[in-house]
Design an enzyme around this catalytic site. Structure first.
Site, mmCIF file in Angstrom:
data_model
loop_
_atom_site.group_PDB
_atom_site.id
_atom_site.type_symbol
_atom_site.label_atom_id
_atom_site.label_comp_id
_atom_site.label_asym_id
_atom_site.label_seq_id
_atom_site.Cartn_x
_atom_site.Cartn_y
_atom_site.Cartn_z
ATOM 1 N N SER A 14 0.876 -0.858 -0.268
ATOM 2 C CA SER A 14 0.160 0.451 0.009
ATOM 3 C C SER A 14 0.744 1.411 0.087
ATOM 4 O O SER A 14 0.604 2.147 -0.911
ATOM 5 C CB SER A 14 -0.838 0.143 1.296
ATOM 6 O OG SER A 14 -0.506 0.573 2.859
ATOM 7 N N ARG A 66 22.353 -14.943 4.225
ATOM 8 C CA ARG A 66 22.125 -13.508 3.996
ATOM 9 C C ARG A 66 23.118 -12.608 3.133
ATOM 10 O O ARG A 66 22.093 -12.412 1.760
ATOM 11 C CB ARG A 66 22.374 -13.464 4.810
ATOM 12 C CG ARG A 66 21.647 -11.182 5.266
ATOM 13 C CD ARG A 66 22.126 -10.598 6.617
ATOM 14 N NE ARG A 66 20.654 -11.333 7.473
ATOM 15 C CZ ARG A 66 19.413 -11.085 7.598
ATOM 16 N NH1 ARG A 66 19.166 -10.153 6.840
ATOM 17 N NH2 ARG A 66 17.971 -11.848 8.782
ATOM 18 N N HIS A 110 7.957 3.764 9.111
ATOM 19 C CA HIS A 110 8.833 2.553 10.025
ATOM 20 C C HIS A 110 7.475 2.746 10.941
ATOM 21 O O HIS A 110 6.881 4.200 11.284
ATOM 22 C CB HIS A 110 10.118 3.300 10.662
ATOM 23 C CG HIS A 110 9.231 1.583 12.153
ATOM 24 N ND1 HIS A 110 9.925 0.518 11.943
ATOM 25 C CD2 HIS A 110 9.696 2.213 13.584
ATOM 26 C CE1 HIS A 110 10.157 0.116 13.410
ATOM 27 N NE2 HIS A 110 10.247 1.233 14.036
ATOM 28 N N GLU A 175 0.556 6.847 6.501
ATOM 29 C CA GLU A 175 2.104 6.660 5.969
ATOM 30 C C GLU A 175 1.758 7.089 4.653
ATOM 31 O O GLU A 175 2.619 7.663 3.914
ATOM 32 C CB GLU A 175 2.205 4.819 6.052
ATOM 33 C CG GLU A 175 2.382 4.643 7.248
ATOM 34 C CD GLU A 175 2.710 2.955 7.730
ATOM 35 O OE1 GLU A 175 3.113 2.501 7.260
ATOM 36 O OE2 GLU A 175 1.914 2.502 8.985
#
Ligand code: GRF
Length: 198
Positions: A14, A66, A110, A175
């Site tokens: 989103s 990783r 965040h 956001e």
């Protein structure tokens, strides 16, 4: 000169949609790529709806390696040659070595009023702490998790009876306002923080 923006997602995207929707007209940026670490992330189809190229770097195919995952992610990004990278609901922690290669060119959103509540479960933690306010932050990405220079915040009041889900639902629209506004300003070379909400 138009700046190329890559957006990294892991889920619904989103925030990615709000960024793609805004990068038109006189916006200094245009999207060049959406990358997901999750092959069936719903945001990938949304990116395609915006005619933006997509790529998948599935972290599960690298087992626990990783470094191998980040090397492939870096290859994909270098090929797309973004000027700015926006992490938008991207749920992988990136190493210091990776972030160093993009420092000063990578942003994240965040769902807390950083430096409060770095990491996960931010809405629950704000409630548990009895905070009167909560919100979201856009920041530059550095080696320190959720620790880079703050570029914008949106602040909301926490109401009696709020739950993690109701808080998330109240924060998310902010956001979607904050991230595009910060990207516009950041891409123009202005790092002055933007503050929205109460
Ligand atoms: C949002 O709360 C965002 O702050 C966090 O992930 C959630 C989902 O984001 N990083 P999106 O809908 O995938 O953009």
């Amino acid at each position: 000169m138009t700046k190329r923006v890559a957006v990294l997602i892991s889920g619904g995207g989103s925030n990615m949609v709000s960024l793609l929707r805004d990068m038109t007209g006189d916006h200094p940026c245009r999207p060049c790529l959406v990358v997901s670490n999750v092959p069936d992330a719903r945001g990938l189809a949304k990116a395609t709806d915006f005619a933006v190229c997509t790529a998948v770097v599935d972290h599960t195919t690298f087992a626990k390696d990783r470094a191998a995952f980040e090397a492939e992610l870096q290859n994909v990004l270098v090929t797309a040659a973004p000027d700015i990278i926006c992490l938008a609901g991207f749920m992988r922690i990136l190493s210091a070595g990776f972030t160093a290669q993009w420092q000063g060119r990578m942003l994240n959103i965040h769902p807390s009023l950083l430096p409060k509540y770095r990491g996960l479960h931010t809405h629950q933690r704000a409630l548990d702490a009895g905070d009167s306010h909560h919100g979201c932050t856009v920041h530059e990405v550095t080696a320190e998790l959720d620790g880079g220079p703050i570029l914008g915040q949106a602040r909301i009041a926490i109401d009696d009876g709020d739950t993690p889900d109701t808080l998330a639902a109240k924060v998310l629209p902010y956001e979607h306002q904050l991230y595009p506004a910060v990207l516009r300003r950041y891409a123009a070379g202005d790092h002055t923080p933007i503050y929205l909400g109460v």
